[in-house]
Motif scaffolding. Sequence first.
Motif, PDB file in Angstrom:
ATOM      1  N   SER A  39       0.786  -1.366  -0.084  1.00 57.83           N
ATOM      2  CA  SER A  39       0.198   0.132   0.103  1.00 57.83           C
ATOM      3  C   SER A  39       0.692   1.209   0.040  1.00 57.83           C
ATOM      4  O   SER A  39       0.129   2.437  -0.302  1.00 57.83           O
ATOM      5  N   GLY A  40       2.204   1.132   0.463  1.00 60.14           N
ATOM      6  CA  GLY A  40       3.036   2.323   0.444  1.00 60.14           C
ATOM      7  C   GLY A  40       3.133   2.591   1.814  1.00 60.14           C
ATOM      8  O   GLY A  40       4.063   3.619   2.091  1.00 60.14           O
ATOM      9  N   ILE A  41       2.312   2.417   2.604  1.00 62.37           N
ATOM     10  CA  ILE A  41       2.702   2.596   4.211  1.00 62.37           C
ATOM     11  C   ILE A  41       2.993   1.110   4.909  1.00 62.37           C
ATOM     12  O   ILE A  41       2.140   0.441   4.903  1.00 62.37           O
ATOM     13  N   PRO A  42       4.505   0.989   4.731  1.00 60.68           N
ATOM     14  CA  PRO A  42       4.776  -0.432   4.968  1.00 60.68           C
ATOM     15  C   PRO A  42       4.973  -0.962   6.314  1.00 60.68           C
ATOM     16  O   PRO A  42       6.037  -1.224   7.073  1.00 60.68           O
ATOM     17  N   TYR A  43       3.871  -1.170   6.729  1.00 62.47           N
ATOM     18  CA  TYR A  43       3.524  -1.711   8.154  1.00 62.47           C
ATOM     19  C   TYR A  43       2.243  -2.693   8.027  1.00 62.47           C
ATOM     20  O   TYR A  43       1.163  -2.574   7.533  1.00 62.47           O
ATOM     21  N   ARG A  44       2.527  -3.905   9.003  1.00 66.83           N
ATOM     22  CA  ARG A  44       1.444  -4.976   9.002  1.00 66.83           C
ATOM     23  C   ARG A  44       1.535  -5.626  10.353  1.00 66.83           C
ATOM     24  O   ARG A  44       2.522  -5.438  11.092  1.00 66.83           O
ATOM     25  N   TRP A  45       0.366  -6.238  10.498  1.00 69.27           N
ATOM     26  CA  TRP A  45       0.113  -6.840  11.822  1.00 69.27           C
ATOM     27  C   TRP A  45       1.219  -8.208  11.857  1.00 69.27           C
ATOM     28  O   TRP A  45       1.464  -8.688  10.880  1.00 69.27           O
ATOM     29  N   SER A  46       1.811  -8.342  13.200  1.00 69.30           N
ATOM     30  CA  SER A  46       2.772  -9.290  13.312  1.00 69.30           C
ATOM     31  C   SER A  46       2.445 -10.215  14.500  1.00 69.30           C
ATOM     32  O   SER A  46       2.262  -9.730  15.490  1.00 69.30           O
ATOM     33  N   ASP A  47       2.352 -11.547  14.255  1.00 70.07           N
ATOM     34  CA  ASP A  47       1.982 -12.414  15.580  1.00 70.07           C
ATOM     35  C   ASP A  47       3.362 -12.609  16.277  1.00 70.07           C
ATOM     36  O   ASP A  47       3.273 -13.214  17.373  1.00 70.07           O
ATOM     37  N   THR A  48       4.542 -12.429  15.700  1.00 64.75           N
ATOM     38  CA  THR A  48       5.757 -12.815  16.448  1.00 64.75           C
ATOM     39  C   THR A  48       6.097 -11.411  17.318  1.00 64.75           C
ATOM     40  O   THR A  48       6.826 -11.641  18.068  1.00 64.75           O
ATOM     41  N   HIS A  49       5.834 -10.539  17.132  1.00 63.90           N
ATOM     42  CA  HIS A  49       6.357  -9.240  17.659  1.00 63.90           C
ATOM     43  C   HIS A  49       5.533  -9.254  19.101  1.00 63.90           C
ATOM     44  O   HIS A  49       4.311  -9.146  19.152  1.00 63.90           O
ATOM     45  N   ARG A  50       6.336  -9.110  20.391  1.00 63.02           N
ATOM     46  CA  ARG A  50       6.078  -9.125  21.430  1.00 63.02           C
ATOM     47  C   ARG A  50       5.456  -7.552  21.766  1.00 63.02           C
ATOM     48  O   ARG A  50       6.319  -6.712  21.865  1.00 63.02           O
ATOM     49  N   PRO A  51       4.235  -7.392  21.890  1.00 62.17           N
ATOM     50  CA  PRO A  51       3.407  -6.268  22.368  1.00 62.17           C
ATOM     51  C   PRO A  51       3.789  -5.608  23.667  1.00 62.17           C
ATOM     52  O   PRO A  51       3.794  -6.393  24.552  1.00 62.17           O
ATOM     53  N   ARG A  52       4.430  -4.295  23.763  1.00 59.85           N
ATOM     54  CA  ARG A  52       4.836  -3.724  24.880  1.00 59.85           C
ATOM     55  C   ARG A  52       4.374  -2.391  24.812  1.00 59.85           C
ATOM     56  O   ARG A  52       4.503  -1.688  24.042  1.00 59.85           O
ATOM     57  N   ILE A  53       4.314  -1.862  26.199  1.00 61.23           N
ATOM     58  CA  ILE A  53       4.388  -0.484  26.478  1.00 61.23           C
ATOM     59  C   ILE A  53       5.338   0.011  27.312  1.00 61.23           C
ATOM     60  O   ILE A  53       5.745  -0.712  28.328  1.00 61.23           O
ATOM     61  N   GLY A  54       6.121   1.011  26.871  1.00 60.10           N
ATOM     62  CA  GLY A  54       7.358   1.818  27.606  1.00 60.10           C
ATOM     63  C   GLY A  54       6.902   2.974  28.366  1.00 60.10           C
ATOM     64  O   GLY A  54       6.349   3.701  28.043  1.00 60.10           O
ATOM     65  N   VAL A  55       7.523   2.975  29.639  1.00 62.70           N
ATOM     66  CA  VAL A  55       7.354   4.084  30.512  1.00 62.70           C
ATOM     67  C   VAL A  55       8.836   4.596  30.801  1.00 62.70           C
ATOM     68  O   VAL A  55       9.701   3.892  31.298  1.00 62.70           O
ATOM     69  N   LEU A  56       9.048   5.774  30.470  1.00 63.59           N
ATOM     70  CA  LEU A  56      10.424   6.534  30.603  1.00 63.59           C
ATOM     71  C   LEU A  56      10.454   7.662  31.332  1.00 63.59           C
ATOM     72  O   LEU A  56       9.629   8.497  30.995  1.00 63.59           O
ATOM     73  N   PRO A  57      11.162   7.711  32.387  1.00 66.01           N
ATOM     74  CA  PRO A  57      11.136   9.117  33.056  1.00 66.01           C
ATOM     75  C   PRO A  57      11.799   9.993  32.265  1.00 66.01           C
ATOM     76  O   PRO A  57      12.461   9.852  31.559  1.00 66.01           O
ATOM     77  N   ARG A  58      10.931  11.427  32.506  1.00 62.83           N
ATOM     78  CA  ARG A  58      11.100  12.427  31.714  1.00 62.83           C
ATOM     79  C   ARG A  58      12.479  13.163  31.669  1.00 62.83           C
ATOM     80  O   ARG A  58      12.973  13.895  30.810  1.00 62.83           O
ATOM     81  N   GLY A  59      13.330  12.760  32.915  1.00 60.23           N
ATOM     82  CA  GLY A  59      14.453  13.474  33.016  1.00 60.23           C
ATOM     83  C   GLY A  59      15.471  12.780  31.955  1.00 60.23           C
ATOM     84  O   GLY A  59      16.638  13.379  31.819  1.00 60.23           O
ATOM     85  N   GLY A  60      15.229  11.652  31.301  1.00 63.05           N
ATOM     86  CA  GLY A  60      16.301  11.233  30.226  1.00 63.05           C
ATOM     87  C   GLY A  60      17.422  10.176  31.020  1.00 63.05           C
ATOM     88  O   GLY A  60      17.351  10.189  32.089  1.00 63.05           O
ATOM     89  N   GLY A  61      18.105   9.743  30.367  1.00 64.62           N
ATOM     90  CA  GLY A  61      19.317   9.177  30.466  1.00 64.62           C
ATOM     91  C   GLY A  61      19.362   7.749  31.136  1.00 64.62           C
ATOM     92  O   GLY A  61      20.442   7.275  31.471  1.00 64.62           O
ATOM     93  N   VAL A  62      18.052   7.416  31.022  1.00 65.42           N
ATOM     94  CA  VAL A  62      17.921   5.691  31.405  1.00 65.42           C
ATOM     95  C   VAL A  62      17.061   5.070  30.455  1.00 65.42           C
ATOM     96  O   VAL A  62      16.341   5.893  29.571  1.00 65.42           O
ATOM     97  N   GLU A  63      16.953   4.013  30.480  1.00 61.22           N
ATOM     98  CA  GLU A  63      15.996   3.112  29.594  1.00 61.22           C
ATOM     99  C   GLU A  63      14.715   3.071  30.148  1.00 61.22           C
ATOM    100  O   GLU A  63      14.212   3.257  31.465  1.00 61.22           O
ATOM    101  N   PRO A  64      13.626   2.812  29.114  1.00 63.54           N
ATOM    102  CA  PRO A  64      12.414   2.710  29.668  1.00 63.54           C
ATOM    103  C   PRO A  64      11.861   1.419  30.334  1.00 63.54           C
ATOM    104  O   PRO A  64      12.806   0.148  30.234  1.00 63.54           O
ATOM    105  N   MET A  65      11.203   1.199  31.212  1.00 62.42           N
ATOM    106  CA  MET A  65      10.634  -0.120  31.741  1.00 62.42           C
ATOM    107  C   MET A  65       9.567  -0.406  30.877  1.00 62.42           C
ATOM    108  O   MET A  65       8.535   0.310  30.460  1.00 62.42           O
ATOM    109  N   TRP A  66       9.605  -1.706  30.224  1.00 59.22           N
ATOM    110  CA  TRP A  66       8.812  -2.103  29.353  1.00 59.22           C
ATOM    111  C   TRP A  66       7.740  -3.366  30.188  1.00 59.22           C
ATOM    112  O   TRP A  66       8.231  -3.939  30.489  1.00 59.22           O
ATOM    113  N   PHE A  67       6.731  -2.715  29.628  1.00 61.28           N
ATOM    114  CA  PHE A  67       5.614  -3.868  30.142  1.00 61.28           C
ATOM    115  C   PHE A  67       4.847  -4.729  28.965  1.00 61.28           C
ATOM    116  O   PHE A  67       4.495  -4.082  28.180  1.00 61.28           O
ATOM    117  N   GLU A  68       5.102  -6.033  28.973  1.00 51.84           N
ATOM    118  CA  GLU A  68       4.290  -6.626  28.054  1.00 51.84           C
ATOM    119  C   GLU A  68       2.884  -6.837  28.132  1.00 51.84           C
ATOM    120  O   GLU A  68       2.464  -6.818  29.469  1.00 51.84           O
TER     121      GLU A  68
END
Length: 454
Positions: A224-253
């Motif tokens: 379609s020209g928008i090169p994204y599709r649903w993937s059953d193999t990608h682990r769905p996650r939401i990341g929470v990153l402190p706004r001060g920066g300098g650290v990695e997000p905490m990822w929640f599956e």
Amino acid sequence: MSDTIRQVPYLSGHFTPVPGEITARDLTVRGAIPPELSGRYFRNGHNPKPGDTPTHWFRGAGMLHGIRIDGGRAEWYRNRWVRTPALDGAPMLRDDGSVDLTASIAGTHVIEHAGRILALQEANLPFEMSPDLNTIGAYDFRGRLTTAMTAHPKEDPATGELHFFGYSAIPPYLTYYVADAKGELTHSQIVPGAGPTLMHDFGLTPRYTVWLDLPVVFDPAEPSGIPYRWSDTHRPRIGVLPRGGGVEPMWFEVEAGAMIHVTNAYEDARGRVVVEGPRYDRSSWESSWKWWTGAPGHPAVPAIGSMRHRWILDPASGTVREEPLDSLVTEFATINEALTGAAHRYTYTVAFPGAGLERYALVKYDATTGERQIADAGPGRMYGEPYFVPAAQGAAEDDGYLLTLVGDLARDSSELLVLDAKDITRPPIAAVELPRRVPAGIHGSWIPDAADAT
């Protein structure tokens, strides 16, 4: 327009493009526009040039529609294409394989920050527009923005800072930015751990940014020209990153699901991060994608199965809980933006036919009582995204007005409605009759005169 174009869902019915640009003055108003509303309502959306049939709804050229209001009058309406290189056919990929960040569709959103009006589309640089909707040009924050910019930046109500990001199909996948209240880019940070996923939106709370790494993943084979599709193999996650920066997000599956738009994110009394927005499962995503691409067997409406959902993420314990909030099919949810990042009571959204509704509607949700108001659009009519404007002397969260464009197929016309945000089922406070039908679009903003020199 040819029969071939009319058969494409995103170029027919409410979404049929208009053939050109016009200006009209002294518009007819039914009812009375509140005198405190002084400014411009701008709405962006996709409007390909005549004869152009894009391969995806999101690839149509960006066109802004604007209504100027002052002193109870609707002074003018005008519509203008965002004049980017892509409007004249320039590709994003140059012959040498590099990306031209100015070759933007610029058709997703329009915002104002620090006196600049920006038309946005997430794969490119923003384009600055004049208050009369003339294109000024690509804007890169004085050379400091070197990636694309999301179409969904968030302004911090407390500081006036603009938080935003750019994402990419190649590393680094995600870069987070902050511009101060004067528009100067003050912070940039690569967000580690993010994947090559479709990140249309994000969340902002007083202490965190919230990142969506969900299972719609870069796929160069997508035609379609928008090169994204649903993937059953990608682990769905939401990341929470402190706004001060300098650290990695905490990822929640989380459970497999996609979300295009974040209604709001906030921290509750226990320090947990709450994220709300319309969620798609695989079936609803792929059905909606068929409409967006015009694939065979596409449904009648552009949103299928997207339902209000809540994720509760606990940084202290690392646990996550999620829960459905309603069964209506909804999208384009908004709140009183003064509560961005804070717990909100009211949500306003567009409801799509299905799940018990026969027609388009506006819905107001009350998180305290669980009640909802439903305002039926009427036969052949479709509401656009609602935008909340606070009343000048308002004290309650819903003291204010909802602005929304409504299209009417039978009359081949459109109106800008001013609704009472306390009770959206009441007749409109005012209706501005527009000189032409405005195609159903995407996102818009109210830009008060205090924020923009007239």
